[in-house]
Write a protein that holds these residues in place. Structure first.
Motif, mmCIF file in Angstrom:
data_model
loop_
_atom_site.group_PDB
_atom_site.id
_atom_site.type_symbol
_atom_site.label_atom_id
_atom_site.label_comp_id
_atom_site.label_asym_id
_atom_site.label_seq_id
_atom_site.Cartn_x
_atom_site.Cartn_y
_atom_site.Cartn_z
ATOM 1 N N VAL A 197 -12.119 10.869 3.500
ATOM 2 C CA VAL A 197 -10.814 10.356 3.087
ATOM 3 C C VAL A 197 -10.396 9.189 3.968
ATOM 4 N N SER A 198 -9.796 8.184 3.351
ATOM 5 C CA SER A 198 -9.165 7.093 4.103
ATOM 6 C C SER A 198 -7.808 6.805 3.463
ATOM 7 N N PHE A 199 -6.905 6.240 4.257
ATOM 8 C CA PHE A 199 -5.563 5.914 3.785
ATOM 9 C C PHE A 199 -5.244 4.457 4.045
ATOM 10 N N LEU A 200 -4.435 3.883 3.177
ATOM 11 C CA LEU A 200 -3.798 2.597 3.432
ATOM 12 C C LEU A 200 -2.329 2.885 3.729
ATOM 13 N N PRO A 201 -1.803 2.346 4.835
ATOM 14 C CA PRO A 201 -0.410 2.627 5.203
ATOM 15 C C PRO A 201 0.570 1.683 4.511
ATOM 16 N N GLN A 202 1.834 2.057 4.528
ATOM 17 C CA GLN A 202 2.881 1.194 3.983
ATOM 18 C C GLN A 202 3.098 -0.029 4.876
ATOM 19 N N VAL A 203 2.940 0.152 6.190
ATOM 20 C CA VAL A 203 3.163 -0.930 7.154
ATOM 21 C C VAL A 203 1.879 -1.175 7.929
ATOM 22 N N GLY A 204 1.475 -2.433 8.037
ATOM 23 C CA GLY A 204 0.267 -2.764 8.780
ATOM 24 C C GLY A 204 -0.901 -3.032 7.844
ATOM 25 N N GLU A 205 -1.931 -3.714 8.392
ATOM 26 C CA GLU A 205 -3.092 -4.091 7.590
ATOM 27 C C GLU A 205 -4.289 -3.190 7.858
ATOM 28 N N HIS A 206 -4.141 -2.176 8.670
ATOM 29 C CA HIS A 206 -5.272 -1.345 9.049
ATOM 30 C C HIS A 206 -5.587 -0.275 8.001
ATOM 31 N N THR A 207 -6.812 0.227 8.076
ATOM 32 C CA THR A 207 -7.250 1.370 7.271
ATOM 33 C C THR A 207 -7.345 2.587 8.180
ATOM 34 N N ILE A 208 -6.815 3.705 7.711
ATOM 35 C CA ILE A 208 -6.885 4.948 8.475
ATOM 36 C C ILE A 208 -8.085 5.747 7.971
#
Length: 253
Positions: A197-208
């Motif tokens: 699993v990976s996430f894209l956040p609402q704030v920031g350009e990073h991938t979790i």
């Protein structure tokens, strides 16, 4: 106590039982004779989901106006049948239909609660908190996390979230849905071909990079340290990749 006294007690008890039964039967008979003059509907919008409204419920109760309840005597109204009609709606989780002492009908409806939206090439669908697949609605769009997935992962509309593997993804989604902070922070979820699993956040350009949907609470605790203590001072644009997959580690690049 003598024999005669015992006989008198039994006779009295029998008469009392008969009297109570007669009263109950009389009350039931009087209730059945009452006319339904009004139908009151309450829809549980606890989660601010408006997938079914008063108009739709009345349509289900009356077969789209063919059989109105107002004006019918209670004995001609099948409450269980009315409940089944309402529960046949795709967005109804549970329905209760009962009559008041005045003979009028009371209806309580509880809606299904979507917790995620699965993005598909043909038609998106919702998933509810129990792992059931729900279609989209023309009346309301739920604000829930969208999910994309690799084509290598088996279809998510055939009981995926209810088997032993898929249930771990459902548990992850339930955690997010019940946590106001992460529900607000996470913009999108992706499941890759390996099931990670990976996430894209609402704030920031990073991938979790979250990894497999295990040790969920532990991983989010690590991520919370980054979000609440590090990124506000270091800057939200500093990192492009954040990995919490491995035990006792946060990798930021």
């Amino acid at each position: 106590m003598g024999l005669n006294s015992r006989i008198k007690s039994l006779i009295f008890a029998g008469c009392s039982i008969l009297s109570i039964g007669a009263i109950a039967g009389f009350a039931s008979s009087r209730q059945n004779e009452k006319i339904c003059k009004k139908v009151s509907i309450k829809i549980d919008n606890e989660y601010n989901n408006y997938f079914i409204g008063d108009k739709e419920v009345r349509g289900l109760l009356t077969r789209e106006g063919e059989r109105k309840l107002e004006g019918l005597p209670n004995q001609n109204i099948d409450l269980k049948n009315l409940e089944k009609r309402i529960e046949s709606h795709k967005f109804v989780k549970d329905a209760e239909v009962y009559r008041g002492l005045d003979g009028n009908i009371q209806v309580f409806v509880k809606q299904n609660r979507p917790i995620a939206r699965i993005i598909r090439s043909d038609q998106d669908v919702y998933i509810d908190a129990e792992g059931n697949i729900l279609p989209l609605s023309d009346r309301y769009t739920a604000r829930v996390i969208p999910i994309t997935k690799s084509a290598l992962i088996k279809p998510t509309d055939r009981g995926f979230f209810k088997d032993s593997l898929g249930h771990s993804y459902l548990s992850l989604l339930q955690f997010i849905e019940n946590d106001e902070f992460w529900k607000a922070q996470l913009a999108q979820m992706h499941i890759d071909g390996k099931g990670k699993v990976s996430f894209l956040p609402q704030v920031g350009e990073h991938t979790i990079e979250f990894g497999k949907p295990d040790k969920v609470e532990e991983k989010f605790k690590k991520l919370a340290i980054l979000y609440k203590e590090v990124l506000p001072t270091m800057g939200w644009e500093r990192y492009k990749r954040v990995n919490v997959e491995y035990e006792d580690q946060i990798i930021c690049e």
